[in-house]
Enzyme design. Structure first.
Site, PDB file in Angstrom:
ATOM      1  CE  LYS A  54      21.346  53.027 -83.719  1.00 45.45           C
ATOM      2  NZ  LYS A  54      22.056  51.754 -83.802  1.00 45.45           N
ATOM      3  CD  GLN A  98      23.012  49.131 -86.183  1.00 46.46           C
ATOM      4  OE1 GLN A  98      23.003  50.314 -85.877  1.00 46.46           O
ATOM      5  NE2 GLN A  98      22.285  48.235 -85.546  1.00 46.46           N
ATOM      6  CG  ASP A 121      26.107  50.605 -79.110  1.00 45.53           C
ATOM      7  OD1 ASP A 121      25.012  51.094 -78.777  1.00 45.53           O
ATOM      8  OD2 ASP A 121      26.301  50.040 -80.198  1.00 45.53           O
TER       9      ASP A 121
END
Ligand code: NDP
Length: 296
Positions: A54, A98, A121
């Protein structure tokens, strides 16, 4: 019939190119650099790889990347304080924590502490509700990537029968909502579904998000259907570790009209859509028009 291969790797490169061009324009014309903050707690090896990828992709498209690596014993209070700081930081337009988090941390509380406008997200309960009611939201990256590939392949999805196998909050449910938003007739199947193969054979679009290696075989596929394989499973075969999807590729490709491979299908689109979402969040935060071709 041999299916057309939907090349997610090439499509993701195209999406990243679109993001890069729009980021360059934003920097040049507005003097604004979109920024993504990624928070990793602990040292889970798979998560470390994801976070590294990422970071590299964020830099590659010209965005600012802010990495926060915390030790596995980080307290909830410390993590929440970091999220509040990132929420308040104008250089940060997207925040990603994460997952999975270590067991002593309340994932729902942590995710719902992220400013929904920075929740790239799309897991914050407000974004879930906005998506469910057809309003502008941040859309989870993996289903967004699947939708982009389907639109690119089909043009309009209106009226098509879609079956999504899997009802998780991160893939199955938002995928179904997005397909409904594009006027598909949607069925969500799961572990209690009766005669799953017959249900799947009714699908013009079959999305597999099951987490079971190669479970969806050719006899689940309607001739000519489009098969999107979200699965990522590591298996041992012939003494080697191999990456396979939730779809049995060879038998499904013999029946389908189009299919995504694993690797090189949905996977690369997930990070591309994370970058797209960060750009979208940055534009919205600055009252600028939505980026073209990168939203649901
Ligand atoms: P979950 O384990 O959260 O959900 C799996 C779903 O599949 C559940 O709804 C479950 O049903 C259903 N299921 C399990 N077994 C069966 C069965 N025998 N028949 C029918 N349905 C079944 O998984 P995720 O949604 O998180 O992930 C799904 C897959 O996608 C995994 O392979 C994962 O690795 C991959 N993935 C890939 C990403 C990418 O970037 N490409 C990103 C995220 C995930 P029930 O609810 O009834 O238990």
């Amino acid at each position: 019939m041999t299916a057309t291969v939907i090349d997610g790797k090439a499509f993701a490169a195209k999406v990243r190119g679109l993001v890069q061009a729009q980021v360059a324009n934003l920097i040049e014309v507005q003097g604004i650099t979109p920024g993504l903050a990624v928070v990793l707690v602990g040292e889970d090896p798979a998560s470390q790889v994801y976070v590294r990828n990422k970071h590299a992709s964020t830099i590659e498209v010209g965005m600012a990347s802010f990495e926060h690596r915390l030790t596995v014993d980080t307290s909830e209070a410390v993590l929440l304080a970091l999220i509040h700081r990132l929420n308040a930081d104008p250089a940060v337009h997207g925040i990603l924590v994460q997952l999975p988090l270590p067991g002593h941390l309340n994932s729902e509380l942590i995710i719902n502490t992220i400013d929904p406008a920075k929740d790239v997200d799309g897991f914050h309960i407000s974004n879930v509700g906005l998506l469910g009611t057809g309003q502008k939201s941040m859309v989870p990256c993996t289903p967004l990537g699947c939708l982009m590939m389907l639109r690119d392949h089909h043009g309009s999805l209106s009226g098509l029968n879609a079956v999504v196998v899997g009802r998780s909050n991160i893939v199955g449910k938002p995928m179904a909502q997005l397909l409904l938003g594009d006027s598909c007739t949607v069925t969500i199947a799961h572990s209690r579904t009766k005669d799953l193969a017959a249900v799947c054979r009714g699908a013009d679009i079959l999305v597999a998000a099951v987490g079971r290696p190669e479970m969806i075989t050719g006899d689940f596929v309607k001739p000519g259907a489009t098969v999107i394989d979200v699965g990522i499973n590591r298996i041992e075969r012939d003494g080697k570790t191999k990456l396979v999807g939730d779809v049995h590729y060879a038998s499904a490709a013999a029946v389908a009209g189009a299919i995504t491979p694993v690797p090189g299908g949905v996977g690369p689109m997930t990070i591309a859509c994370l970058l797209a979402n960060t750009l979208t969040a940055c534009c919205r935060a600055n009252g600028l028009p939505e980026p073209v071709g990168l939203t649901a």
